[in-house]
Design a protein around this motif. Structure first.
Motif, PDB file in Angstrom:
ATOM      1  N   ASN A  65     143.614 -48.357  90.634  1.00  0.00           N
ATOM      2  CA  ASN A  65     142.704 -48.295  89.498  1.00  0.00           C
ATOM      3  C   ASN A  65     142.644 -46.838  89.002  1.00  0.00           C
ATOM      4  O   ASN A  65     142.222 -45.954  89.737  1.00  0.00           O
ATOM      5  CB  ASN A  65     141.320 -48.763  89.949  1.00  0.00           C
ATOM      6  N   PRO A  66     143.062 -46.605  87.730  1.00  0.00           N
ATOM      7  CA  PRO A  66     143.131 -45.218  87.268  1.00  0.00           C
ATOM      8  C   PRO A  66     141.787 -44.493  87.306  1.00  0.00           C
ATOM      9  O   PRO A  66     141.737 -43.294  87.595  1.00  0.00           O
ATOM     10  CB  PRO A  66     143.658 -45.341  85.833  1.00  0.00           C
ATOM     11  N   LEU A  67     140.715 -45.220  87.040  1.00  0.00           N
ATOM     12  CA  LEU A  67     139.412 -44.555  87.037  1.00  0.00           C
ATOM     13  C   LEU A  67     138.994 -44.179  88.455  1.00  0.00           C
ATOM     14  O   LEU A  67     138.419 -43.108  88.684  1.00  0.00           O
ATOM     15  CB  LEU A  67     138.362 -45.474  86.384  1.00  0.00           C
ATOM     16  N   THR A  68     139.314 -45.044  89.416  1.00  0.00           N
ATOM     17  CA  THR A  68     139.025 -44.714  90.815  1.00  0.00           C
ATOM     18  C   THR A  68     139.810 -43.472  91.238  1.00  0.00           C
ATOM     19  O   THR A  68     139.267 -42.558  91.857  1.00  0.00           O
ATOM     20  CB  THR A  68     139.420 -45.886  91.737  1.00  0.00           C
ATOM     21  N   LEU A  69     141.083 -43.468  90.837  1.00  0.00           N
ATOM     22  CA  LEU A  69     141.924 -42.318  91.196  1.00  0.00           C
ATOM     23  C   LEU A  69     141.334 -41.046  90.603  1.00  0.00           C
ATOM     24  O   LEU A  69     141.242 -40.017  91.271  1.00  0.00           O
ATOM     25  CB  LEU A  69     143.350 -42.545  90.687  1.00  0.00           C
ATOM     26  N   TYR A  70     140.908 -41.128  89.330  1.00  0.00           N
ATOM     27  CA  TYR A  70     140.322 -39.948  88.700  1.00  0.00           C
ATOM     28  C   TYR A  70     139.063 -39.512  89.444  1.00  0.00           C
ATOM     29  O   TYR A  70     138.863 -38.328  89.705  1.00  0.00           O
ATOM     30  CB  TYR A  70     139.982 -40.211  87.231  1.00  0.00           C
ATOM     31  N   THR A  71     138.231 -40.486  89.802  1.00  0.00           N
ATOM     32  CA  THR A  71     136.990 -40.157  90.501  1.00  0.00           C
ATOM     33  C   THR A  71     137.291 -39.449  91.817  1.00  0.00           C
ATOM     34  O   THR A  71     136.634 -38.472  92.171  1.00  0.00           O
ATOM     35  CB  THR A  71     136.171 -41.436  90.765  1.00  0.00           C
ATOM     36  N   VAL A  72     138.312 -39.957  92.523  1.00  0.00           N
ATOM     37  CA  VAL A  72     138.700 -39.317  93.788  1.00  0.00           C
ATOM     38  C   VAL A  72     139.126 -37.871  93.533  1.00  0.00           C
ATOM     39  O   VAL A  72     138.691 -36.941  94.223  1.00  0.00           O
ATOM     40  CB  VAL A  72     139.845 -40.106  94.467  1.00  0.00           C
ATOM     41  N   CYS A  73     139.978 -37.674  92.503  1.00  0.00           N
ATOM     42  CA  CYS A  73     140.459 -36.320  92.194  1.00  0.00           C
ATOM     43  C   CYS A  73     139.304 -35.409  91.814  1.00  0.00           C
ATOM     44  O   CYS A  73     139.195 -34.275  92.283  1.00  0.00           O
ATOM     45  CB  CYS A  73     141.480 -36.370  91.050  1.00  0.00           C
ATOM     46  N   TYR A  74     138.428 -35.923  90.958  1.00  0.00           N
ATOM     47  CA  TYR A  74     137.313 -35.119  90.474  1.00  0.00           C
ATOM     48  C   TYR A  74     136.396 -34.712  91.622  1.00  0.00           C
ATOM     49  O   TYR A  74     136.025 -33.550  91.768  1.00  0.00           O
ATOM     50  CB  TYR A  74     136.531 -35.911  89.418  1.00  0.00           C
ATOM     51  N   THR A  75     136.046 -35.708  92.460  1.00  0.00           N
ATOM     52  CA  THR A  75     135.170 -35.415  93.589  1.00  0.00           C
ATOM     53  C   THR A  75     135.837 -34.395  94.516  1.00  0.00           C
ATOM     54  O   THR A  75     135.175 -33.475  95.014  1.00  0.00           O
ATOM     55  CB  THR A  75     134.866 -36.705  94.380  1.00  0.00           C
TER      56      THR A  75
END
Lengths: 343, 307
Positions: free
Chosen positions: A182-192
């Motif tokens: 899920n691209p949004l999950t991946l982004y959230t992981v990167c951001y966090t």
């Protein structure tokens, strides 16, 4: 060779005014990075989410490099190697899990990938750092560059993993509860991850360790004279820096799902360095600004012309000649002048 | 049979070493005298190759093209020094690295614009395209011998220039104390431009010698510049003698490693393992050598005395 350590202002931690100024600035950036990508995603522009994901991953690598470059004053030109090692730590186990062989590491398990990425980059940083740090200045630059290129050629020669052509990652790292597909999950992981790493580095830079590291940058002989083994501090910083870039590589591998030696080429190291320097090496959030600038420039210029490296290179030369200290340096110089007038 | 193969590979190694020396000589000069780190040195190598390729196709004569391309590459180096490089002497090494990295991007893209994305092969005249039988069973292309000969001549010329002429005296004086040389009334600015142009011409010459074998291509300089760095690190940065010996050493080790390492590995391990490990190890061989040298002597094998 006295001029090889970077002559820069003391770090922000020592002056309260600048700290709050840049603190506010970084807060704004983090706020924007938290709001804009999900908005872009839900308003039907998933393309922008991809750009933001890449940006945040590059920012993690740049922040990692900055520990050794900005705070340590040691110009490492081989950090793309760690990104590559991190990315191949995802690709290689996944490859063996799909096609068999090398049972020891063959796995889709994200923890195996992550552990391998961190371990390999730490070990590589420890070995090469121990050798590189025996030298200073231009030797250090060239040696880190050479070790980076060594990994490049080693991976090119590994035909099993595609050699020059690279390797497609069929299955992303699998974690319980979350799916990186899920691209949004991946982004959230990167951001966090970026937020946590920046926070940890902020604490680190103001700790005894960080201050010793910065002391060694300003005057290594004096630090030695008061009984500090600067070599050990710098080696630890070098390892931490490498591990952060290895982590960025782990994320990048999961993001692009295609890895190739091209991402380890020394020109990639140059780009990360560009982010750190253009953003401003003595500030914690400087590299993030540099990463944003890099992505923006890359997209703006490559839309105008396919030969975007030409204006980009010119810009790099001009910024070195006329913009010492990067964007933040320039802004804070203006702020500094105002402050003097008022004070 | 085995020994003739060894001899041929030794010659190949020597040839690579000579090319590496031509490249590292320019870097050593600019670093030794101006204390300047030039990442874009590889782009001058590429420029030499492309200029030579164009001129060969235009004039039809490889030799004439080399004679014309040499001063042109020197001129390009001279112009680069005047426009960009001289503003960086007072800066630190990090600024040198970043600015010359920008320079690489510019020059590579310019080459792309002018000569297109594909490489250009240089046709050789028949006299140079033949083969010579040195000993029974040892057949080498004439051109490879020419490369070795030209490179050795260039090295000799450089040695004579630096050690036995007035200009060379100024270069050596500049390397040990440039401020003092300037104070004694020598036009330091012109000296620096000249040295940079000389370095550019040497790098260009290496490019011209390589182009008929490998063709002129974008990014050819970026690959070899790192190996050149390894050479001057091992030799001791700023030392011409160190650069020469290290270049030959690296050239030989790299070439011999690539051709014989798998045979060596097969003695120690299974054939299958050897075939996987040998290419990887031989690709890393020069870097491992560098690591080993640095672990024992961080300053390189022949560090210059004045530094």
């Amino acid at each position: 060779m006295a001029d090889t350590t970077m002559q820069q202002d003391p770090p922000p931690a020592t002056t309260r005014r600048r700290l709050s100024w840049t603190g506010l600035f970084s807060l704004l950036i983090f706020l924007a990075l938290a709001i804009l990508p999900p908005v872009a995603f839900y308003s039907g522009h998933p393309f922008w989410l991809d750009i933001f994901t890449r940006l945040v991953i590059l920012a993690i690598a740049a922040v990692g490099l900055n520990l050794i470059l900005g705070y340590g004053g040691l110009v490492s030109f081989g950090h793309a190697a760690y990104i590559g090692l991190g990315a191949y730590a995802v690709g290689v186990p996944a490859y063996h899990a799909t096609y068999g062989g090398f049972d020891l590491i063959a796995s889709y398990n994200g923890f195996v990938h992550l552990g391998l990425a961190l371990l390999v980059s730490a070990v590589f940083a420890l070995i090469t750092g121990a050798i590189c740090l025996r030298t200073r200045g231009v030797n250090f630059i060239m040696i880190t560059m050479a070790f980076g290129q060594m990994i490049f050629y080693a991976i090119v020669s590994l035909e099993t993993y595609g050699g020059d052509d690279g390797l497609t990652i069929d299955v992303r790292s699998e974690f319980p509860l979350i799916s990186l597909d899920n691209p949004l999950t991946l982004y959230t992981v990167c951001y966090t991850s970026l937020a946590i790493i920046v926070f940890l580095l902020y604490r680190l830079s103001n700790s005894r360790f960080g201050l010793t590291l910065q002391g060694a940058r300003s005057n290594e002989e004096r630090m030695r004279a008061i009984g500090v083994n600067t070599y050990h501090y710098q080696l630890i910083a070098f390892v931490i820096s490498g591990v952060i870039c290895g982590y960025a590589g782990f994320l990048l591998g999961n993001f692009t799902t295609f890895i190739s030696p091209e991402m380890i080429d020394w020109t990639r190291s140059g780009e990360i360095m560009f982010m750190v320097i253009l953003g401003g090496a003595t500030f914690l959030c400087g590299p993030i600004i540099g990463a944003i600038l890099f992505i923006v420039l890359e997209h703006l210029l490559s839309e105008i012309t396919v030969y975007w490296h030409l204006p980009f290179g010119l810009l790099l030369i001009f910024s070195v000649l006329f913009l010492p200290g990067g964007i933040i340096g320039a802004v804070s110089r203006i702020g500094g002048k105002k402050g003097q007038r008022n004070g | 049979m085995e020994s003739s193969l060894l001899l041929i590979q030794l010659l190949n190694g020597l040839q690579l070493g000579i090319l590496l020396f031509l490249l590292s000589a320019g870097l050593t000069l600019t670093f030794g005298i101006m204390d300047f780190v030039n990442l874009a040195h590889g782009s001058l190598y590429m420029l030499g190759a492309f200029l030579c390729a164009s001129l060969t196709l235009y004039s039809g004569s490889f030799v004439l093209a080399v004679l014309l391309a040499l001063p042109l590459t020197a001129l390009a180096g001279f112009a680069l020094e005047k426009i960009v490089v001289r503003h960086l002497y007072e800066r630190n090494h990090l600024d040198h690295v970043l600015a010359t990295f920008g320079l690489i991007l510019c020059l590579d893209t310019l080459a792309h614009l002018i000569w297109g994305p594909a490489g250009i092969a240089i046709p050789l005249p028949d006299t140079l395209n033949g083969q010579v039988e040195l000993l029974t069973g040892v057949v080498v292309p004439t051109f490879r011998l020419l490369i070795i000969g030209t490179g050795l001549l260039a090295a000799l010329g450089l040695y004579l220039l630096v050690n036995h002429t007035r200009i060379g005296m100024l270069i050596r004086a500049g390397a040990s104390n440039r401020t003092m040389v300037g104070a004694l009334g020598v036009d330091i600015s012109t000296l620096f431009s000249g040295v940079f142009a000389l370095g550019a011409a040497l790098a260009g010459l290496a490019g011209m010698l390589v182009a008929p074998i490998a063709e002129a291509s974008i990014g050819m300089g970026n690959d070899i510049i790192i190996t050149t760095f390894v050479v001057i690190i091992i030799g001791g940065i700023g030392s011409m003698k160190g650069a020469f010996l290290a270049a030959l050493l690296i050239g030989l080790i790299d070439t011999l490693g690539r051709s014989f390492l798998d045979d060596l590995f097969k003695l120690l391990m299974s054939t299958e393992a050897a075939e996987t490990a040998a290419p990887a190890v031989s690709a890393m061989l020069v870097y491992l050598l560098m690591a080993a040298v640095l672990a024992v002597r961080p300053q390189g094998l022949f560090p210059p005395l004045s530094r």
